[in-house]
Design an enzyme around this catalytic site. Structure first.
Site, PDB file in Angstrom:
ATOM      1  N   GLN A 107       0.837  -1.203   0.000  1.00 32.91           N
ATOM      2  CA  GLN A 107       0.000   0.000   0.000  1.00 32.91           C
ATOM      3  C   GLN A 107       0.867   1.248   0.000  1.00 32.91           C
ATOM      4  OE1 GLN A 107      -0.192   1.991   3.065  1.00 32.91           O
ATOM      5  NE2 GLN A 107      -1.445   3.555   2.096  1.00 32.91           N
ATOM      6  N   THR A 109      -3.691   4.398  -1.793  1.00 33.37           N
ATOM      7  CA  THR A 109      -4.665   5.061  -0.934  1.00 33.37           C
ATOM      8  C   THR A 109      -4.788   6.531  -1.311  1.00 33.37           C
ATOM      9  OG1 THR A 109      -4.199   3.541   0.891  1.00 33.37           O
ATOM     10  CG2 THR A 109      -5.247   5.629   1.452  1.00 33.37           C
ATOM     11  N   ARG A 147      -8.530  13.405  14.628  1.00 29.37           N
ATOM     12  CA  ARG A 147      -8.886  12.275  15.486  1.00 29.37           C
ATOM     13  C   ARG A 147      -8.744  12.696  16.946  1.00 29.37           C
ATOM     14  NH1 ARG A 147      -5.116   8.447  11.670  1.00 29.37           N
ATOM     15  NH2 ARG A 147      -6.339   8.802   9.764  1.00 29.37           N
ATOM     16  N   LYS A 162      -7.737   2.855  -3.451  1.00 24.72           N
ATOM     17  CA  LYS A 162      -8.430   2.676  -2.169  1.00 24.72           C
ATOM     18  C   LYS A 162      -8.941   4.012  -1.643  1.00 24.72           C
ATOM     19  CE  LYS A 162      -7.685   0.752   2.492  1.00 24.72           C
ATOM     20  NZ  LYS A 162      -7.968   1.963   3.293  1.00 24.72           N
ATOM     21  N   HIS A 212     -11.839   4.725   5.056  1.00 25.63           N
ATOM     22  CA  HIS A 212     -10.641   4.659   5.903  1.00 25.63           C
ATOM     23  C   HIS A 212     -11.017   4.258   7.328  1.00 25.63           C
ATOM     24  CE1 HIS A 212      -6.352   5.849   5.198  1.00 25.63           C
ATOM     25  NE2 HIS A 212      -6.298   5.659   6.501  1.00 25.63           N
TER      26      HIS A 212
END
Length: 396
Positions: free
Chosen positions: A127, A155, A164, A251, A275
């Site tokens: 990835q 991605t 977050r 992705k 995600h």
């Protein structure tokens, strides 16, 4: 502790891990609305039970990108696996390899490409993020090719990091983060011994190899923060498509038009993904986004999906909604943190058994027989907005 489901691994991982690590994997963006909806919306997808179908010849095998999979599941890219178990990426890769499914190595893994690839017989997937430092991207691609990686998972839903809030509260970021992490580590002796001391080095191996120096957690946060590229467009991906001669998967798709763009671009696959609810809170859950995307591009491109998948029943639901294969994230990380390679191996066995039960009771003898007809009309394909309230339980 008796382990019978991924939720058991989550509870065990929460006891073992320092809070900054548990909440980093368990948490999501902002108020975590999308994170919870990933699980809840998928759980509301109703399957049609069918009987007396002679299910003695049931098979979970499938093929993706000319690879044979024992079941339509792959371990998706998860950063920092090596902080959750000693050399965690290697342990997870070995479990996937033994089960006959792909393992995807994250750009921000602790173990570098050159450590993980030789540890397994099956070619792993790699990835890559969109980053300002194109030199790093080219270096990573060259190393992935040299190591025999078969599929590139690119991605695209991270042009900037998500906000977050849990990370600031837990010590992953915020004031005095390093001291808070240290105090948490010394009060979680199982993790401190197995990973904190014996799991070293804790470099971000793929980045360290490029920068030529060790990169710890603070370096990881700083380097990535400076390198996410909000200017990226489809045109910027052309050189990657030209350079990479294997399957390329995009992705981070949630909109049918973006899925059509991926087909026009020449991608081999897409991952319907938000995600894991870690980027933009308030977007559709993958379960809600998937049916419209499948209507738009099914048959033109391979469709993978992640976010919210916790068991074999969820795998069957996602396939019925239009996915060809699913990626596991948190589910396998909980198991890895609890019991390393053995934990991931057991989780995959549980998922396989759960899939067999679901397929037997819905009359699907093969993966190709899991279709929209496997869903109760009005609950699977359309997923009306009133179907599922915001979850109060486990994270996605």
């Amino acid at each position: 502790m008796i382990i019978s489901a991924a939720s058991d691994y989550r509870a065990a991982a929460q006891r073992i891990l320092p809070p900054f690590l548990f909440h980093y994997m368990d948490g999501g963006a902002y108020s975590e609305y999308t994170l919870h909806r990933n699980v809840e919306d998928l759980s509301e997808v109703a399957l049609r039970q069918r009987i007396l179908k002679n299910m003695s010849d049931l098979s979970l095998e499938t093929t993706l990108f000319n690879e044979k999979l024992s079941m339509p599941v792959a371990l998706g890219p998860v950063g920092l696996c090596g902080m959750y178990a000693r050399r965690g990426e290697v342990q997870a890769a070995k479990a996937a390899d033994a089960h006959g499914i792909p393992f995807t190595l994250s750009t921000v893994s602790v173990c570098p490409i050159e450590e993980v690839a030789p540890a397994i017989k099956r070619p792993m997937w790699f990835q890559l993020y969109v980053l300002r430092d194109r030199g790093f991207m080219r270096n990573a691609l060259e190393r992935a090719k040299a190591a025999g990686c078969s599929t590139l998972v690119f991605t695209v839903d991270m042009p900037t990091p998500g906000a977050r809030y849990r990370d600031a509260h837990s010590g992953m970021s915020g004031p005095n983060a390093a001291m808070r992490r240290y105090l948490q580590a010394v009060t979680h002796p199982q993790w401190a011994w197995d990973v904190g001391l014996n799991g070293r080095p804790h470099d971000l191996g793929n980045i360290s190899a490029y920068l030529g120096k060790p990169t710890g957690l603070e370096d990881y946060i700083g380097w990535l923060g400076n390198n996410f590229d909000p200017s990226i467009s489809w045109k910027d991906l052309e050189w990657i498509r030209d350079f990479w001669d294997g399957p390329m998967v995009i992705k981070g798709i949630l909109d049918p038009e973006d899925a059509r763009d991926a087909v026009r671009f020449g991608a081999d696959g897409i991952v319907v993904s938000n995600h894991g609810g870690r980027q933009l809170d308030g977007v559709l859950s993958s379960a809600r986004a998937l049916p419209a995307i499948a209507d738009a591009v099914k048959g033109d491109i391979a469709i993978l999906a992640d976010s919210g998948i916790r068991n074999g029943l969820d795998v069957v639901r996602m396939i019925a909604l239009g996915a060809d294969t699913v990626l596991l994230g948190r589910a396998f990380l909980y198991a890895l943190a609890t019991a390393g390679q053995a934990g991931v191996a057991n989780l995959l066995n549980l998922i396989e058994k759960e899939m067999k039960v679901a397929m037997t009771l819905t009359g699907a003898k093969s993966i190709s027989e899991i279709t929209q007809d496997s869903l109760v009309q009005g609950l699977g394909k359309e997923l009306p907005a009133a179907l599922a309230p915001m979850a109060k339980g486990n994270a996605a």
